[in-house]
Design a protein around this motif. Structure first.
Motif, mmCIF file in Angstrom:
data_model
loop_
_atom_site.group_PDB
_atom_site.id
_atom_site.type_symbol
_atom_site.label_atom_id
_atom_site.label_comp_id
_atom_site.label_asym_id
_atom_site.label_seq_id
_atom_site.Cartn_x
_atom_site.Cartn_y
_atom_site.Cartn_z
ATOM 1 N N MET A 131 0.851 -1.300 0.132
ATOM 2 C CA MET A 131 -0.038 -0.016 -0.220
ATOM 3 C C MET A 131 0.946 1.310 -0.088
ATOM 4 N N THR A 132 1.654 1.271 0.927
ATOM 5 C CA THR A 132 2.684 2.626 0.883
ATOM 6 C C THR A 132 3.437 2.711 -0.097
ATOM 7 N N SER A 133 4.122 1.752 -0.907
ATOM 8 C CA SER A 133 4.730 1.878 -2.184
ATOM 9 C C SER A 133 4.293 2.691 -3.222
ATOM 10 N N ASP A 134 2.796 2.305 -3.477
ATOM 11 C CA ASP A 134 2.033 2.937 -4.340
ATOM 12 C C ASP A 134 1.742 4.492 -4.334
ATOM 13 N N LEU A 135 1.583 4.845 -2.732
ATOM 14 C CA LEU A 135 1.172 5.832 -2.305
ATOM 15 C C LEU A 135 2.275 6.917 -2.561
ATOM 16 N N ILE A 136 3.370 6.430 -2.197
ATOM 17 C CA ILE A 136 4.893 7.059 -2.146
ATOM 18 C C ILE A 136 5.249 7.517 -3.492
ATOM 19 N N GLN A 137 4.942 6.508 -4.485
ATOM 20 C CA GLN A 137 5.313 6.625 -6.026
ATOM 21 C C GLN A 137 4.145 7.740 -6.618
ATOM 22 N N GLU A 138 3.074 7.649 -6.133
ATOM 23 C CA GLU A 138 1.952 8.524 -6.513
ATOM 24 C C GLU A 138 2.475 10.022 -6.193
ATOM 25 N N LYS A 139 2.968 10.234 -5.399
ATOM 26 C CA LYS A 139 3.297 11.654 -4.858
ATOM 27 C C LYS A 139 4.677 11.981 -5.465
ATOM 28 N N LEU A 140 5.603 10.929 -5.691
ATOM 29 C CA LEU A 140 6.896 11.374 -6.208
ATOM 30 C C LEU A 140 6.737 11.455 -7.862
ATOM 31 N N VAL A 141 5.765 10.954 -8.657
ATOM 32 C CA VAL A 141 5.655 10.901 -9.921
ATOM 33 C C VAL A 141 4.942 12.370 -10.283
ATOM 34 N N ALA A 142 3.746 12.348 -9.366
ATOM 35 C CA ALA A 142 3.188 13.798 -9.464
ATOM 36 C C ALA A 142 3.822 14.945 -9.508
ATOM 37 N N LEU A 143 5.078 14.968 -8.290
ATOM 38 C CA LEU A 143 5.894 16.160 -8.252
ATOM 39 C C LEU A 143 6.916 16.178 -9.157
ATOM 40 N N GLY A 144 7.097 15.092 -10.007
ATOM 41 C CA GLY A 144 8.178 15.073 -10.989
ATOM 42 C C GLY A 144 9.413 14.376 -10.490
ATOM 43 N N ASP A 145 9.551 13.992 -9.226
ATOM 44 C CA ASP A 145 10.666 13.558 -8.784
ATOM 45 C C ASP A 145 11.027 12.038 -8.994
ATOM 46 N N LYS A 146 10.125 11.590 -9.879
ATOM 47 C CA LYS A 146 10.266 10.305 -10.417
ATOM 48 C C LYS A 146 9.396 10.077 -11.971
ATOM 49 N N ILE A 147 10.101 9.416 -12.726
ATOM 50 C CA ILE A 147 9.493 9.321 -13.953
ATOM 51 C C ILE A 147 8.302 8.602 -14.353
ATOM 52 N N HIS A 148 8.624 7.294 -13.896
ATOM 53 C CA HIS A 148 7.829 6.279 -14.225
ATOM 54 C C HIS A 148 7.205 5.699 -12.990
ATOM 55 N N PHE A 149 5.929 5.292 -12.789
ATOM 56 C CA PHE A 149 5.201 4.702 -11.835
ATOM 57 C C PHE A 149 5.437 3.097 -11.885
ATOM 58 N N GLN A 150 5.842 2.625 -11.091
ATOM 59 C CA GLN A 150 6.069 1.178 -11.180
ATOM 60 C C GLN A 150 5.505 0.295 -9.937
ATOM 61 N N PRO A 151 4.345 -0.399 -10.354
ATOM 62 C CA PRO A 151 3.475 -1.047 -9.103
ATOM 63 C C PRO A 151 4.462 -2.010 -8.596
ATOM 64 N N TYR A 152 3.934 -2.193 -7.424
ATOM 65 C CA TYR A 152 4.719 -2.991 -6.344
ATOM 66 C C TYR A 152 4.433 -4.401 -6.952
ATOM 67 N N GLN A 153 5.490 -5.040 -6.931
ATOM 68 C CA GLN A 153 5.626 -6.775 -7.238
ATOM 69 C C GLN A 153 5.836 -7.281 -6.028
ATOM 70 N N SER A 154 4.871 -8.269 -5.378
ATOM 71 C CA SER A 154 5.290 -8.983 -4.255
ATOM 72 C C SER A 154 6.020 -10.179 -4.691
ATOM 73 N N GLU A 155 6.810 -10.578 -3.923
ATOM 74 C CA GLU A 155 7.632 -11.842 -3.976
ATOM 75 C C GLU A 155 6.830 -13.097 -3.814
ATOM 76 N N HIS A 156 5.581 -12.941 -3.221
ATOM 77 C CA HIS A 156 4.787 -13.948 -2.927
ATOM 78 C C HIS A 156 3.686 -14.043 -4.113
ATOM 79 N N LYS A 157 3.305 -15.272 -4.570
ATOM 80 C CA LYS A 157 2.215 -15.375 -5.574
ATOM 81 C C LYS A 157 0.791 -15.104 -5.167
ATOM 82 N N ASP A 158 0.663 -15.336 -3.872
ATOM 83 C CA ASP A 158 -0.806 -15.387 -3.109
ATOM 84 C C ASP A 158 -0.828 -13.495 -2.903
ATOM 85 N N LEU A 159 -2.446 -13.153 -3.373
ATOM 86 C CA LEU A 159 -2.719 -11.877 -2.974
ATOM 87 C C LEU A 159 -2.754 -11.939 -1.582
ATOM 88 N N VAL A 160 -3.474 -12.766 -0.803
ATOM 89 C CA VAL A 160 -4.025 -12.895 0.471
ATOM 90 C C VAL A 160 -2.962 -13.740 1.092
#
Length: 532
Positions: free
Chosen positions: A460-489
């Motif tokens: 959750m926090t990875s996406d929110l931090i990236q949203e802010k960074l990309v919006a403010l121009g501190d990061k060029i591309h948004f990279q969705p968080y990739q879990s090391e586990h296959k199960d979502l839950v």
């Protein structure tokens, strides 16, 4: 509590006020007050002006007074003399001891109040001070109605919000309101018809309703600002463009809020896309009122309750304490561990206040992990079912709680700026459990057994931090968080609902509204006011 008294004595042939100022809960102020009342009663020409301050503002007030008059005083109360016939600053007398010595020297009067009585009167003073403040605030609202501004007023949510605001249920039947509908000039004709419909309600709490299309006047003396989803008139093709397009409008709104709004303004951000991001951007560009900017999470809460109620064949209102964590309009976690069901028809019955844990009533854990997750994920990730009625009700309910407090013992989800609670990184707007009381909210950090796994929190926090960074121009591309586990839950978490970060791309609307940073683009905006 404010009474005036004054003084003419044979020793000092000048009219003056003795001013007694103290903390409302100060026992020495109570003793000073009693002695001053005695002198007033027995000396016809003795007058004193008594003022109280709340304990939390006393030190700041005392510091300002002493700096202004070049005095040195640190304790409560403070007593000075003002020469009525000469003007100028007052003459500092001191605190309680100095006033007692003055009374003994000039009037041969002393105080015999016991410590116990001092404490009782001090508490009475505090209660009387708070009651007086409330009365004065009520009188102010009768003269000056609560100024409520709604942005993007042509949005469907505004149409559904107005009847709720004018019903008296949100701010109270004794608080008059004036509503201003703010949008661009393309929406002017629609706003005019909306004004007429609003006037037709003949609401006893509605003083006036007006429209504003002139940006320089936006949020003038606003007490409440409702920020809805903005209009759409510019195409974007990537998630990054969509995120960055939020910045110019939030920067503009932040500037106008700082410049025009009332110092105690409350800003509430609703909608179905990028709610957390818009909230944190408004905080960035309106730092003076950042502590009074929140994001509405009750819409997601309502969707979750409705799905659960259909499964249990009960009413959604009977389901309480659903906690929404994270990104309100994106990658979030719906926590059912504290959720309880009231008035449930089963073999076990009880009084109205009797409830049972929801997870004990839904025996199909696979349904929670699969169907419930998929259904709510579809709703929250895309906002498809988050219509005007739900958005309006969620905003109105959150405002009602903000002004009058949430139901006792009930958990409310709210998007606020993280200060590190629950291990959430600071500086992002994050939905978490709170309760409303005394005109503000309190984060429920004392809840037991609500720890969130590191994997879910990072997601959750990875996406929110990236949203802010990309919006403010501190990061060029948004990279969705990739879990090391296959199960979502994760297996240890029995009941989370997560919106897949990869589906975040589905949130991008076909068009989005982007304001330029300059105010020049708003030439031609006009303000139309219609008094009801």
């Amino acid at each position: 509590m404010t009474r005036r008294i004054g003084d003419t004595t044979e020793l000092i042939r000048a009219m003056f006020d003795r001013v007694s100022q103290g903390r409302a809960d100060c026992p020495y102020y109570a003793k000073t007050e009693l002695l001053a009342d005695y002198l007033q009663k027995n000396l016809p020409d003795f007058r004193i002006h008594k003022i109280t301050q709340r304990p939390e503002v006393w030190e700041d007030w005392l510091k300002d007074v002493c700096e202004k008059n070049k005095w040195s005083h640190k304790n409560s109360p403070i007593i000075w003399r003002e020469l009525l016939d000469r003007g100028g600053k007052g003459l500092l007398l001191g605190g309680y001891n100095e006033f007692l010595e003055h009374a003994q020297l000039y009037y041969d009067v002393t105080s015999s109040m016991t410590t116990e009585l001092m404490m009782v009167i001090a508490q009475e003073n505090l209660g009387a001070h708070i009651e007086k403040e409330q009365e004065e605030e009520g009188l102010k609202t009768c003269i000056n109605p609560l100024q409520v501004w709604i942005t993007s007023a042509s949005a469907p949510a505004c149409y559904n919000l107005i009847p709720i605001l004018t019903s008296g249920e949100v701010f109270g039947m004794h608080t008059e309101i004036s509503i201003t509908l703010f949008d661009n000039n393309q929406a002017e004709e629609y706003l005019k018809s909306l004004v007429l419909e609003t006037q037709d309600l003949a609401s006893p709490v509605l003083r006036s309703v007006s429209i504003c299309t002139k940006v320089e006047e936006a949020f003038c003396q606003a007490h409440v600002i409702v920020v809805l989803d903005d209009s759409t008139d510019k195409e974007v093709f990537t998630l990054e463009d969509c995120l960055r397009s939020r910045v110019p409008l939030c920067r503009l709104y932040g500037y106008l809020i700082e410049k025009n709004a009332h110092e105690s303004v409350r800003v509430i951000v609703g909608g179905k896309t990028f709610v957390n991001l818009k909230t944190v951007l408004l905080m960035r560009y309106a730092p003076r009122v950042a502590h009074n900017i929140i994001a509405v999470a009750l819409g997601v809460e309502g969707e979750a309750k409705a799905i659960l109620a259909r499964k249990l064949k009960t009413a959604p209102s009977y389901i309480k304490d659903v906690i929404i964590w994270g990104n309100i309009s994106g990658n979030n976690y719906v926590d059912l561990r504290k959720t309880r069901v009231y008035r449930y028809e089963s073999a076990i019955w009880g009084p109205l206040h009797y409830s049972r844990p929801l997870l004990n009533l839904i025996f199909d854990s696979e349904w929670i992990k699969r169907e419930f997750v998929a259904t709510l994920k579809n709703l929250t990730a895309t906002g498809r079912q988050f219509g005007g009625i739900l958005a309006a009700h969620s905003i109105a309910t959150t405002l009602k709680y903000w002004y009058h407090g949430s139901p006792p013992g009930e958990i409310v989800s709210l998007g606020i700026l993280s200060e590190g609670q629950f291990g959430i990184p600071k500086g992002i707007v994050f939905s978490m459990p709170v309760k409303f009381e005394n005109g503000t909210w309190v984060v429920l950090t004392d809840l037991k057994d609500i720890e969130i796994s590191e994997q879910i929190m990072t997601r959750m926090t990875s996406d929110l931090i990236q949203e802010k960074l990309v919006a403010l121009g501190d990061k060029i591309h948004f990279q969705p968080y990739q879990s090391e586990h296959k199960d979502l839950v994760p297996h240890e978490e029995k009941n989370p609902v997560m919106s897949d970060a990869a589906d975040f791309l589905n949130q991008i609307p076909q068009t989005t509204f982007e304001k330029p940073q300059s105010l020049e683009f708003l030439n031609g905006f006009e303000r139309k006011t219609v008094e009801s």
